[in-house]
Scaffold this motif. Structure first.
Motif, PDB file in Angstrom:
ATOM      1  N   PHE A   9       0.843  -1.200   0.000  1.00 56.82           N
ATOM      2  CA  PHE A   9       0.000   0.000   0.000  1.00 56.82           C
ATOM      3  C   PHE A   9       0.876   1.246   0.000  1.00 56.82           C
ATOM      4  CE2 PHE A   9      -2.730  -3.249   1.907  1.00 56.82           C
ATOM      5  CZ  PHE A   9      -3.921  -3.060   1.200  1.00 56.82           C
ATOM      6  N   LEU A  10       0.525   2.199  -0.856  1.00 62.19           N
ATOM      7  CA  LEU A  10       1.185   3.497  -0.906  1.00 62.19           C
ATOM      8  C   LEU A  10       0.111   4.573  -0.851  1.00 62.19           C
ATOM      9  CD1 LEU A  10       3.674   2.859  -3.873  1.00 62.19           C
ATOM     10  CD2 LEU A  10       4.201   2.754  -1.430  1.00 62.19           C
ATOM     11  N   ALA A  11       0.417   5.709  -0.234  1.00 60.52           N
ATOM     12  CA  ALA A  11      -0.588   6.771  -0.123  1.00 60.52           C
ATOM     13  C   ALA A  11       0.061   8.128  -0.286  1.00 60.52           C
ATOM     14  CB  ALA A  11      -1.301   6.687   1.226  1.00 60.52           C
ATOM     15  N   SER A  12      -0.725   9.070  -0.802  1.00 58.23           N
ATOM     16  CA  SER A  12      -0.281  10.453  -0.866  1.00 58.23           C
ATOM     17  C   SER A  12      -0.230  11.027   0.546  1.00 58.23           C
ATOM     18  CB  SER A  12      -1.224  11.277  -1.745  1.00 58.23           C
ATOM     19  OG  SER A  12      -2.463  11.498  -1.079  1.00 58.23           O
ATOM     20  N   SER A  13       0.248  12.248   0.658  1.00 56.00           N
ATOM     21  CA  SER A  13       0.379  12.880   1.976  1.00 56.00           C
ATOM     22  C   SER A  13      -0.939  13.471   2.476  1.00 56.00           C
ATOM     23  CB  SER A  13       1.436  13.979   1.920  1.00 56.00           C
ATOM     24  OG  SER A  13       1.091  14.956   0.944  1.00 56.00           O
ATOM     25  N   ALA A  14      -1.978  13.430   1.659  1.00 57.92           N
ATOM     26  CA  ALA A  14      -3.270  13.988   2.084  1.00 57.92           C
ATOM     27  C   ALA A  14      -3.792  13.233   3.312  1.00 57.92           C
ATOM     28  CB  ALA A  14      -4.283  13.894   0.948  1.00 57.92           C
ATOM     29  N   PRO A  15      -4.370  13.943   4.283  1.00 60.94           N
ATOM     30  CA  PRO A  15      -4.833  13.283   5.519  1.00 60.94           C
ATOM     31  C   PRO A  15      -5.791  12.126   5.280  1.00 60.94           C
ATOM     32  CG  PRO A  15      -4.844  15.667   5.791  1.00 60.94           C
ATOM     33  CD  PRO A  15      -4.538  15.414   4.355  1.00 60.94           C
ATOM     34  N   ASN A  16      -6.730  12.267   4.343  1.00 62.08           N
ATOM     35  CA  ASN A  16      -7.682  11.173   4.117  1.00 62.08           C
ATOM     36  C   ASN A  16      -7.001   9.961   3.501  1.00 62.08           C
ATOM     37  OD1 ASN A  16      -7.293  12.545   1.680  1.00 62.08           O
ATOM     38  ND2 ASN A  16      -9.336  12.065   0.918  1.00 62.08           N
ATOM     39  N   ALA A  17      -5.973  10.195   2.671  1.00 61.38           N
ATOM     40  CA  ALA A  17      -5.231   9.078   2.097  1.00 61.38           C
ATOM     41  C   ALA A  17      -4.409   8.368   3.164  1.00 61.38           C
ATOM     42  CB  ALA A  17      -4.328   9.570   0.965  1.00 61.38           C
ATOM     43  N   GLN A  18      -3.822   9.133   4.052  1.00 62.87           N
ATOM     44  CA  GLN A  18      -3.039   8.543   5.132  1.00 62.87           C
ATOM     45  C   GLN A  18      -3.937   7.764   6.096  1.00 62.87           C
ATOM     46  OE1 GLN A  18       0.388   8.504   5.772  1.00 62.87           O
ATOM     47  NE2 GLN A  18       0.482   9.172   3.633  1.00 62.87           N
ATOM     48  N   GLU A  19      -5.133   8.260   6.330  1.00 58.03           N
ATOM     49  CA  GLU A  19      -6.081   7.543   7.190  1.00 58.03           C
ATOM     50  C   GLU A  19      -6.503   6.229   6.540  1.00 58.03           C
ATOM     51  OE1 GLU A  19     -10.592   8.238   9.005  1.00 58.03           O
ATOM     52  OE2 GLU A  19      -9.384   9.959   8.375  1.00 58.03           O
ATOM     53  N   ALA A  20      -6.761   6.263   5.236  1.00 57.93           N
ATOM     54  CA  ALA A  20      -7.125   5.042   4.519  1.00 57.93           C
ATOM     55  C   ALA A  20      -5.969   4.052   4.503  1.00 57.93           C
ATOM     56  CB  ALA A  20      -7.551   5.391   3.094  1.00 57.93           C
ATOM     57  N   LEU A  21      -4.759   4.558   4.380  1.00 57.75           N
ATOM     58  CA  LEU A  21      -3.565   3.695   4.398  1.00 57.75           C
ATOM     59  C   LEU A  21      -3.487   2.919   5.707  1.00 57.75           C
ATOM     60  CD1 LEU A  21      -0.784   2.764   3.280  1.00 57.75           C
ATOM     61  CD2 LEU A  21       0.181   4.827   4.342  1.00 57.75           C
ATOM     62  N   ALA A  22      -3.626   3.617   6.828  1.00 53.63           N
ATOM     63  CA  ALA A  22      -3.545   2.961   8.130  1.00 53.63           C
ATOM     64  C   ALA A  22      -4.650   1.912   8.276  1.00 53.63           C
ATOM     65  CB  ALA A  22      -3.650   4.007   9.243  1.00 53.63           C
ATOM     66  N   ASP A  23      -5.833   2.233   7.791  1.00 51.59           N
ATOM     67  CA  ASP A  23      -6.974   1.318   7.890  1.00 51.59           C
ATOM     68  C   ASP A  23      -6.733   0.060   7.059  1.00 51.59           C
ATOM     69  OD1 ASP A  23      -9.648   0.498   8.555  1.00 51.59           O
ATOM     70  OD2 ASP A  23     -10.269   1.172   6.576  1.00 51.59           O
ATOM     71  N   LEU A  24      -6.256   0.213   5.823  1.00 51.30           N
ATOM     72  CA  LEU A  24      -6.058  -0.930   4.931  1.00 51.30           C
ATOM     73  C   LEU A  24      -4.878  -1.796   5.371  1.00 51.30           C
ATOM     74  CD1 LEU A  24      -6.769   0.898   1.569  1.00 51.30           C
ATOM     75  CD2 LEU A  24      -8.096  -1.010   2.511  1.00 51.30           C
ATOM     76  N   VAL A  25      -3.828  -1.172   5.874  1.00 53.32           N
ATOM     77  CA  VAL A  25      -2.686  -1.946   6.360  1.00 53.32           C
ATOM     78  C   VAL A  25      -3.096  -2.762   7.581  1.00 53.32           C
ATOM     79  CG1 VAL A  25      -0.412  -1.777   7.453  1.00 53.32           C
ATOM     80  CG2 VAL A  25      -0.913  -0.435   5.395  1.00 53.32           C
ATOM     81  N   ALA A  26      -3.915  -2.169   8.450  1.00 56.89           N
ATOM     82  CA  ALA A  26      -4.389  -2.899   9.629  1.00 56.89           C
ATOM     83  C   ALA A  26      -5.245  -4.097   9.225  1.00 56.89           C
ATOM     84  CB  ALA A  26      -5.183  -1.956  10.531  1.00 56.89           C
ATOM     85  N   CYS A  27      -5.969  -3.962   8.131  1.00 61.06           N
ATOM     86  CA  CYS A  27      -6.875  -5.023   7.683  1.00 61.06           C
ATOM     87  C   CYS A  27      -6.149  -6.100   6.865  1.00 61.06           C
ATOM     88  CB  CYS A  27      -8.002  -4.416   6.866  1.00 61.06           C
ATOM     89  SG  CYS A  27      -9.243  -5.592   6.288  1.00 61.06           S
ATOM     90  N   HIS A  28      -5.220  -5.679   5.997  1.00 58.76           N
ATOM     91  CA  HIS A  28      -4.610  -6.609   5.040  1.00 58.76           C
ATOM     92  C   HIS A  28      -3.111  -6.818   5.226  1.00 58.76           C
ATOM     93  CE1 HIS A  28      -8.298  -6.676   2.640  1.00 58.76           C
ATOM     94  NE2 HIS A  28      -8.349  -5.365   2.754  1.00 58.76           N
ATOM     95  N   GLY A  29      -2.495  -6.045   6.110  1.00 59.63           N
ATOM     96  CA  GLY A  29      -1.051  -6.138   6.246  1.00 59.63           C
ATOM     97  C   GLY A  29      -0.340  -5.311   5.175  1.00 59.63           C
TER      98      GLY A  29
END
Length: 256
Positions: A9-29
Motif C-alpha cells: 500500500f502506498l498513499a499520498s500525503s493527504a490526511p484522508n489518504a493517510q487515514e485510509a492507508l492505516a486502515d487498509l494496512v491494519a486489515c490486510h497487512g
C-alpha cells in the motif's frame, strides 16, 4: 497472482489518504514493494503518476483508489471486498513516451511521460518551434503558447483541455496538439502512429525561451526535444470491470 495477494500500500500525503492507508494496512497487512503481487495506490491521478514513475520498473500491477481531487486513473475508494475487487479487476497496459531534451547549456535530460510531454513558453514571448516527424520537417514554424504530445491515457487530460482529440486505449496512436497557436492559426494538430519520432526545435531559444514538462518533470531552457513511444517499458493498471479505463475514455467522448 496468489489467491490472497501480497499487497504493498502506498498513499499520498493527504490526511484522508493517510487515514485510509492505516486502515487498509491494519486489515490486510503491508508487503514490501519488491515482494508484492500488486501495488495499491491511494490518492489522486497525480499520485498515481508519481507511483508509476517511481515503481513502474518493478513490473507490478497497480490498483488505485481515489482519495484525491482527480481520479481518472483510479477506482472508487471503499475498503470492503478489496481482495475480490483486485482478483476480478481488468488490466490496462500503458506504454509511456520517452522524452530526450537538449538544453542551452548543452546538457541532455531524459524522462518518461504516461500522460503527456508539453513544451511551454517561459516568458510573455510566444514560442517559435519547428516540428519534424521521422526525420522530415512537417511544420517549419509554429508560433504558440506551447505544444504537446499525449498518450491515449493522457488524451482526456491537458490534451483535451487544449482541444486535442481523445484517443481510444489500444489505438496505437498519439496526439500532437498545439496550445493557443497563433501561426498557423488554423492548425489543430495531428493524430500520429505511436511509433512516430517527433522532434521539436526551438527556433529562438534566447529571445523566446521554452521549457518542457514530461508529466510533472520540468526542464527549462530547451533547444531541442525528441519524443517517441517507449519500445520496452509498460505498466499495468487494474480497474473494476464496471468502469474500466477503456470505458472511461470512451465515455469522455460523449460528455456534453
Amino acid at each position: 497472482m496468489n489467491s490472497r495477494p501480497c499487497i504493498a500500500f502506498l498513499a499520498s500525503s493527504a490526511p484522508n489518504a493517510q487515514e485510509a492507508l492505516a486502515d487498509l494496512v491494519a486489515c490486510h497487512g503491508q508487503c514490501a514493494l519488491e515482494e508484492a503481487d500488486v501495488i495499491c495506490a491511494l490518492g489522486g491521478d497525480g499520485f498515481m503518476l508519481q507511483t508509476l514513475h517511481r515503481y513502474g520498473a518493478l513490473g507490478k500491477p497497480v490498483y488505485g483508489m481515489k482519495l484525491g481531487t482527480v481520479g481518472f486513473l483510479m477506482n472508487h475508494h471503499h475498503r470492503e471486498d478489496l481482495l475480490e475487487r483486485i482478483a476480478t479487476a481488468e488490466p490496462a497496459k500503458l506504454r509511456p513516451l520517452e522524452m530526450l531534451a537538449l538544453t542551452e547549456s548543452g546538457s541532455s535530460v531524459g524522462s518518461l511521460a504516461y500522460n503527456e510531454v508539453s513544451l511551454l513558453r517561459q516568458t510573455r514571448q510566444a514560442a517559435h518551434v519547428r516540428i519534424g516527424l521521422n526525420g522530415q520537417t512537417r511544420l517549419d514554424e509554429l508560433i504558440c503558447d506551447g505544444v504537446m504530445v499525449a498518450t491515449p491515457a493522457g488524451s482526456t487530460a491537458y490534451n483535451f483541455s487544449a482541444h486535442g482529440p481523445i484517443l481510444p486505449l489500444g489505438s496505437h496512436t498519439i496526439a500532437l496538439t498545439p496550445i493557443a497557436a497563433f501561426r498557423p492559426r488554423r492548425w489543430r494538430g495531428a493524430i500520429l502512429k505511436a511509433d512516430t519520432e517527433i522532434r521539436f526545435e526551438v527556433l529562438d531559444p534566447y529571445k523566446r525561451p521554452v521549457s518542457v514538462t514530461a508529466d510533472s518533470h520540468e526542464t527549462r531552457d530547451v533547444v531541442e526535444v525528441v519524443i517517441r513511444e517507449s519500445a520496452d517499458r509498460t505498466v499495468t493498471l487494474l480497474f473494476d470491470p464496471e468502469h474500466n479505463l477503456e470505458e472511461r475514455i470512451l465515455s469522455e467522448q460523449f460528455v456534453v
